[in-house]
Design a protein around this motif. Structure first.
Motif, mmCIF file in Angstrom:
data_model
loop_
_atom_site.group_PDB
_atom_site.id
_atom_site.type_symbol
_atom_site.label_atom_id
_atom_site.label_comp_id
_atom_site.label_asym_id
_atom_site.label_seq_id
_atom_site.Cartn_x
_atom_site.Cartn_y
_atom_site.Cartn_z
ATOM 1 N N VAL A 1 -2.105 1.804 -17.038
ATOM 2 C CA VAL A 1 -2.970 1.516 -15.896
ATOM 3 C C VAL A 1 -2.887 0.031 -15.570
ATOM 4 O O VAL A 1 -3.018 -0.813 -16.458
ATOM 5 C CB VAL A 1 -4.437 1.899 -16.191
ATOM 6 C CG1 VAL A 1 -5.355 1.432 -15.066
ATOM 7 C CG2 VAL A 1 -4.563 3.399 -16.374
ATOM 8 N N HIS A 2 -2.646 -0.258 -14.303
ATOM 9 C CA HIS A 2 -2.677 -1.642 -13.807
ATOM 10 C C HIS A 2 -3.975 -1.815 -13.027
ATOM 11 O O HIS A 2 -4.151 -1.234 -11.961
ATOM 12 C CB HIS A 2 -1.476 -1.916 -12.902
ATOM 13 C CG HIS A 2 -1.418 -3.325 -12.397
ATOM 14 N ND1 HIS A 2 -0.590 -3.732 -11.373
ATOM 15 C CD2 HIS A 2 -2.088 -4.435 -12.778
ATOM 16 C CE1 HIS A 2 -0.758 -5.014 -11.135
ATOM 17 N NE2 HIS A 2 -1.678 -5.461 -11.969
ATOM 18 N N SER A 3 -4.908 -2.583 -13.578
ATOM 19 C CA SER A 3 -6.232 -2.730 -12.969
ATOM 20 C C SER A 3 -6.328 -4.061 -12.240
ATOM 21 O O SER A 3 -5.876 -5.090 -12.746
ATOM 22 C CB SER A 3 -7.314 -2.652 -14.052
ATOM 23 O OG SER A 3 -8.597 -2.832 -13.481
ATOM 24 N N ILE A 4 -6.906 -4.038 -11.017
ATOM 25 C CA ILE A 4 -7.079 -5.244 -10.201
ATOM 26 C C ILE A 4 -8.561 -5.388 -9.880
ATOM 27 O O ILE A 4 -9.184 -4.467 -9.348
ATOM 28 C CB ILE A 4 -6.261 -5.166 -8.900
ATOM 29 C CG1 ILE A 4 -4.773 -5.008 -9.213
ATOM 30 C CG2 ILE A 4 -6.479 -6.417 -8.051
ATOM 31 C CD1 ILE A 4 -3.905 -4.829 -7.973
ATOM 32 N N LEU A 5 -9.134 -6.536 -10.226
ATOM 33 C CA LEU A 5 -10.537 -6.818 -9.935
ATOM 34 C C LEU A 5 -10.595 -7.923 -8.898
ATOM 35 O O LEU A 5 -10.026 -9.001 -9.081
ATOM 36 C CB LEU A 5 -11.268 -7.254 -11.210
ATOM 37 C CG LEU A 5 -12.768 -7.541 -11.081
ATOM 38 C CD1 LEU A 5 -13.512 -6.283 -10.668
ATOM 39 C CD2 LEU A 5 -13.320 -8.087 -12.384
ATOM 40 N N LEU A 6 -11.288 -7.661 -7.776
ATOM 41 C CA LEU A 6 -11.288 -8.598 -6.655
ATOM 42 C C LEU A 6 -12.697 -8.890 -6.174
ATOM 43 O O LEU A 6 -13.598 -8.064 -6.320
ATOM 44 C CB LEU A 6 -10.495 -8.013 -5.478
ATOM 45 C CG LEU A 6 -9.004 -7.776 -5.687
ATOM 46 C CD1 LEU A 6 -8.467 -6.950 -4.539
ATOM 47 C CD2 LEU A 6 -8.275 -9.108 -5.763
ATOM 48 N N LYS B 1 0.807 -1.206 0.000
ATOM 49 C CA LYS B 1 0.000 0.000 0.000
ATOM 50 C C LYS B 1 0.857 1.281 0.000
ATOM 51 O O LYS B 1 0.317 2.387 -0.010
ATOM 52 C CB LYS B 1 -0.940 0.014 1.208
ATOM 53 C CG LYS B 1 -2.035 -1.032 1.155
ATOM 54 C CD LYS B 1 -3.010 -0.802 -0.005
ATOM 55 C CE LYS B 1 -3.748 0.492 0.104
ATOM 56 N NZ LYS B 1 -5.176 0.415 0.104
ATOM 57 N N LYS B 2 2.178 1.120 0.003
ATOM 58 C CA LYS B 2 3.033 2.294 -0.200
ATOM 59 C C LYS B 2 2.780 2.897 -1.577
ATOM 60 O O LYS B 2 3.013 4.085 -1.796
ATOM 61 C CB LYS B 2 4.509 1.898 -0.052
ATOM 62 C CG LYS B 2 4.906 1.489 1.363
ATOM 63 C CD LYS B 2 6.363 1.049 1.417
ATOM 64 C CE LYS B 2 6.739 0.595 2.831
ATOM 65 N NZ LYS B 2 8.147 0.111 2.889
ATOM 66 N N VAL B 3 2.346 2.045 -2.510
ATOM 67 C CA VAL B 3 1.936 2.521 -3.827
ATOM 68 C C VAL B 3 0.513 3.058 -3.721
ATOM 69 O O VAL B 3 -0.338 2.454 -3.069
ATOM 70 C CB VAL B 3 1.986 1.365 -4.859
ATOM 71 C CG1 VAL B 3 1.483 1.832 -6.216
ATOM 72 C CG2 VAL B 3 3.397 0.806 -4.948
ATOM 73 N N THR B 4 0.254 4.180 -4.350
ATOM 74 C CA THR B 4 -1.072 4.787 -4.282
ATOM 75 C C THR B 4 -2.039 4.041 -5.196
ATOM 76 O O THR B 4 -1.782 3.904 -6.399
ATOM 77 C CB THR B 4 -1.015 6.267 -4.693
ATOM 78 O OG1 THR B 4 -0.103 6.936 -3.834
ATOM 79 C CG2 THR B 4 -2.388 6.909 -4.578
ATOM 80 N N TYR B 5 -3.128 3.539 -4.624
ATOM 81 C CA TYR B 5 -4.185 2.888 -5.390
ATOM 82 C C TYR B 5 -5.341 3.863 -5.543
ATOM 83 O O TYR B 5 -5.758 4.491 -4.568
ATOM 84 C CB TYR B 5 -4.651 1.606 -4.698
ATOM 85 C CG TYR B 5 -3.664 0.464 -4.833
ATOM 86 C CD1 TYR B 5 -3.904 -0.594 -5.700
ATOM 87 C CD2 TYR B 5 -2.478 0.466 -4.095
ATOM 88 C CE1 TYR B 5 -2.999 -1.632 -5.829
ATOM 89 C CE2 TYR B 5 -1.563 -0.571 -4.227
ATOM 90 C CZ TYR B 5 -1.831 -1.609 -5.094
ATOM 91 O OH TYR B 5 -0.920 -2.621 -5.221
#
Length: 428
Positions: A414-419, A393-397
């Motif tokens: 863009v790196h997209s994550i679907l959960l 989470k040091k990287v801004t989401y």
């Protein structure tokens, strides 16, 4: 005696001893070969003993399987904590307490201390609304083999195990910052995580939590107000509890914390059912010597549509006989009804004062207003605890639409994550 003439040497005296002749090359080779053979023999003996031990263990397990059957062996294994195929008195203790109806003997460190009549105490109230069954997305009755029996522990958990409880102010001492951690927002571990993404996870096949030790005790006691079987350390990383300071005055701290814990809702002969809230968070305002607690609150955040992970076994195999679902619990909260107050009231001469007025009303305590010298926002403190638990989470989401705006402005992909759930809490 003759004399020695100039230029002549006298009789030779005793000189240094000549070095021993080196052993023949063949002897050295034989000695080295003997050492190698001895080492090989020792290694072979160790391997043979290990195979013998494994064979004995396999034989005991096979015998237990024939005697108890698959389900019986599964129950036996859930009690056999050290996996030696024997149930020690300590391992059998939870079953004995269940069968006899006796109350487990407390092993909490703070309870071993004699109560101090002059110390302050506070009352904490539990507020609990059970999980909404309709929020479980795939575990409806009859779907995917889910039965009412599998969910019985969840369905029967409708109220808090202990609606209210009295704590001494000193019980909250573990929330004080360690020496050197007096900077706002600097996280420290109350209960360190013993697992990482590289160390795997703990067994699902367990029913009874281990006795809490040290700083685990207060968290175990608090969570026991919800359910009698809390596990202070989760099966998966990150475990434990982390905290940071959000306000400092001359005499008080405000400490914000985040706890990852879970509950076992089943007991034998049912199969284990794990209930894992996304997180417990909250704060405590206490004096720097932990003799007074001004405020306390602990809760499961409910701002997301899903905030609890549930996993349960429906057979004797941990891997192939496990079902998973996520749901929503509206309220799971502990809160102090007021600041801690003295158990007894003494006058200047040490005489006991009646805690009630002649009218029968209890005495009202007046507390000074705390003048905070440094403060940190709740949002920033929560972010720092989140990063401590999840370093990624040091990287801004960013939300979906904002991510594209930022990508366009910075000319980046863009790196997209679907959960199915949240990546930054234990509900996923």
């Amino acid at each position: 005696m003759g004399r020695t003439r100039p230029g002549e040497r006298g009789p030779a005296g005793p000189g240094p001893a000549a070095p021993p002749a080196p052993p023949p090359r063949r002897a050295r080779v034989l000695a080295l070969l003997g050492a190698l053979l001895a080492a090989a023999a020792a290694a072979a003996a160790a391997r043979a003993f290990a195979r013998y031990s494994e064979a004995q263990a396999a034989a005991r397990q096979d015998s237990a399987l024939k005697t108890l059957g698959t389900e019986g062996l599964f129950l036996f294994s859930s009690l056999d904590a050290d996996r030696d195929m024997y149930i020690s008195p300590e391992e059998f203790k939870p079953i004995a307490e269940k069968l006899t109806g006796s109350t487990p003997t407390a092993s909490y460190e703070e309870e071993e201390l004699p109560p101090d009549p002059s110390e302050e105490t506070l009352t904490i109230e539990a507020r609990f609304q059970p999980l909404l069954p309709e929020s479980m997305t795939k575990s409806k009755d009859g779907f995917l083999g889910v039965s009412r029996l599998a969910l019985s522990g969840l369905r029967n958990w409708t109220t808090a195990a202990l609606p209210s409880a009295v704590f001494a102010a000193r019980h909250f001492r573990p929330f004080l910052p360690p020496r050197g951690h007096v900077e706002l927002g600097e996280p420290w571990w109350i209960i360190p995580s013993e697992l990482s993404v590289f160390t795997g996870y703990l067994s699902n096949n367990r029913f009874y939590p281990p006795p809490p030790k040290g700083k685990e005790v207060i968290i175990h006691r608090l969570l026991s107000m919800f359910h009698p079987r809390p596990f202070v350390k989760t099966r998966f990383a990150p475990q434990g509890a982390v905290a940071c300071l959000t306000a400092i005055s001359d005499f008080y701290y405000t400490v914000m914390f985040r706890i990852h814990a879970e509950f076992q809702l089943s007991e034998p002969p049912d199969f284990p059912f794990w209930f894992s809230p996304g997180q417990f968070t909250g704060h405590v305002i206490l004096s720097k010597d932990a003799t007074h607690v001004r405020d306390f609150r602990l809760f499961v955040p409910n701002h997301r549509s899903l905030n609890v992970d549930m996993e349960w076994l429906y057979g004797a195999s941990e891997g192939s006989n496990m079902e998973v679902d996520i749901g929503y619990i509206p309220q799971m909260e502990l809160e102090a009804l007021g600041p801690s107050v003295p158990s007894v009231i003494l006058d200047e001469d040490g005489n006991l004062i009646d805690s009630r007025l002649p009218s029968g009303e209890p005495l009202q305590f007046v507390f000074e207003e705390i003048q905070w010298q440094q403060e940190l926002s709740w949002e920033e403190a929560a972010r720092r605890l989140e990063v401590a638990m999840y370093p990624f989470k040091k990287v801004t989401y960013l939300p979906f639409t904002e991510a594209f705006e930022q990508a366009k402005a910075k000319n980046k992909l863009v790196h997209s994550i679907l959960l199915w759930g949240a990546l930054d809490d234990q509900s996923c």
